[in-house]
Design an enzyme around this catalytic site. Structure first.
Site, PDB file in Angstrom:
ATOM      1  N   ASN A  91       1.348  -0.745   0.226  1.00 12.71           N
ATOM      2  CA  ASN A  91       0.094   0.097  -0.033  1.00 12.71           C
ATOM      3  C   ASN A  91       0.594   0.811   0.414  1.00 12.71           C
ATOM      4  OD1 ASN A  91      -1.473   2.172   0.830  1.00 12.71           O
ATOM      5  ND2 ASN A  91      -1.941   1.438   2.598  1.00 12.71           N
ATOM      6  N   TRP A  92       1.295   1.644  -1.004  1.00 14.09           N
ATOM      7  CA  TRP A  92       1.972   3.299  -1.370  1.00 14.09           C
ATOM      8  C   TRP A  92       1.370   4.932  -0.516  1.00 14.09           C
ATOM      9  CZ3 TRP A  92       4.181   2.453  -7.563  1.00 14.09           C
ATOM     10  CH2 TRP A  92       4.396   0.874  -7.023  1.00 14.09           C
ATOM     11  N   LYS A  93       0.218   4.417  -0.389  1.00 11.94           N
ATOM     12  CA  LYS A  93       0.080   5.174   0.395  1.00 11.94           C
ATOM     13  C   LYS A  93      -0.206   6.644  -0.686  1.00 11.94           C
ATOM     14  CE  LYS A  93      -0.058   3.652   5.193  1.00 11.94           C
ATOM     15  NZ  LYS A  93      -0.055   3.947   6.227  1.00 11.94           N
ATOM     16  N   GLU A 102      -6.557   5.160   7.627  1.00 16.82           N
ATOM     17  CA  GLU A 102      -6.409   7.085   7.340  1.00 16.82           C
ATOM     18  C   GLU A 102      -7.985   7.616   6.400  1.00 16.82           C
ATOM     19  OE1 GLU A 102      -2.369   5.797   4.926  1.00 16.82           O
ATOM     20  OE2 GLU A 102      -1.823   5.333   7.154  1.00 16.82           O
ATOM     21  N   GLU A 157      -6.034  -4.275  10.659  1.00 13.76           N
ATOM     22  CA  GLU A 157      -4.924  -3.666  11.016  1.00 13.76           C
ATOM     23  C   GLU A 157      -5.004  -1.701  11.943  1.00 13.76           C
ATOM     24  OE1 GLU A 157      -2.698  -2.034   6.496  1.00 13.76           O
ATOM     25  OE2 GLU A 157      -4.685  -0.546   7.199  1.00 13.76           O
ATOM     26  N   GLY A 183       2.735  -1.004   4.558  1.00 11.45           N
ATOM     27  CA  GLY A 183       2.700   0.524   3.993  1.00 11.45           C
ATOM     28  C   GLY A 183       3.524   0.111   3.623  1.00 11.45           C
ATOM     29  N   GLY A 184       4.883   1.566   4.747  1.00 14.07           N
ATOM     30  CA  GLY A 184       6.495   2.095   4.156  1.00 14.07           C
ATOM     31  C   GLY A 184       7.116   1.005   4.188  1.00 14.07           C
TER      32      GLY A 184
END
Ligand code: PGA
Length: 251
Positions: A9-11, A97, A166, A231-232
């Site tokens: 998940n690159w956001k 988010e 999450e 994510g990160g």
């Protein structure tokens, strides 16, 4: 039992040049041939780029959100049908988010999941408690309420979705849930799915929240953790590939 599923998940990160370097590294490392199924959810403007670089590589791509509406005068929105048109296999709905910064309710998330399924895109439905919820002993209540809205809306199609647990306090913080903490919640979610659909064994329940190459193997070894939403660590080719490599082989 399905294969482990690892989803990046690159956001709101990336550029044409950075994305190309990252995805080319995954392709070169033959990430699509690993023991896990691999996918990446990219910002909408980069979907065509992901499609161009990943088509035929056995790495799936998807969106990070979709509209609750089918089509029409909704400036700025992206429909599930558009994601399907761009070859998306997945779309994340209800990420914390979005719930937090865009006030998305359980009912709105459920509508989005419904739209995704109707368009032929698999929703990755995110649920998770805040630190305050956990400290108040409300974890189970919160995640069950969030998932229940979606199960109620999608009915017999529930078996076609992916769920991601999450914990909000673990996202981007470096504080991963312990394997036991995560497993306990995954077991609750599994039971909830089992009560709703005869095909709950098809549902993959991912863990997300500071998953890294260092903690992935232990988390993914838990009986009800079927993959990860990353994510990160999905923004660095080596870190993401190491998580994919740490995934257990499942029948
Ligand atoms: P993180 O994010 O891996 O950076 O904690 C996970 C997510 O929000 O999907």
């Amino acid at each position: 039992m399905s294969k482990t599923l690892i989803v990046g998940n690159w956001k709101m990160n990336g550029s044409l040049a950075e994305n190309a370097a990252l995805l080319q590294a995954w392709v070169q490392a033959r990430a699509g041939q690993s023991a896990a199924d691999v996918a990446v959810c990219v910002p909408s403007p980069y979907l065509a780029q992901a499609q161009g670089l990943l088509a035929g590589q056995r790495i799936d791509w998807g969106g990070q959100d979709c509209s609750a509406h089918e089509a029409g005068a909704y400036t700025g929105e992206v429909s599930a049908a558009m994601l399907r048109d761009l070859g998306c296999r997945y779309v994340i709905v209800g990420h914390s988010e979005r719930r937090q910064y865009h006030q998305e309710s359980d009912d709105l998330v459920a509508l989005k999941a419904q739209r995704a399924l109707a368009a032929g895109v698999t929703p990755i439905v995110c649920v998770g408690e805040t630190l305050a919820d956990r400290e108040a002993g409300r974890t189970e209540f919160v995640v069950k309420r969030q998932l229940s809205a979606v199960i109620h809306a999608v009915g017999h199609c529930s078996s076609e979705m992916v769920v991601a647990y999450e914990p909000v306090w673990a996202i981007g913080t470096g504080h991963t849930a312990t394997p036991a903490q995560a497993q306990a919640v995954h077991a609750v979610l599994r039971a909830q799915l089992q009560a709703a659909t005869a095909h709950a064994q098809r549902n993959r329940i991912l863990y997300g929240g500071s998953m890294t190459a260092a903690n992935a193997a232990e988390l993914l070894a838990q009986p009800d953790i079927d993959g990860g939403l990353i994510g990160g660590a999905s923004l660095k080719a080596d870190d993401f590939l190491a998580i994919v490599a740490a995934s257990p082989t499942r029948a």
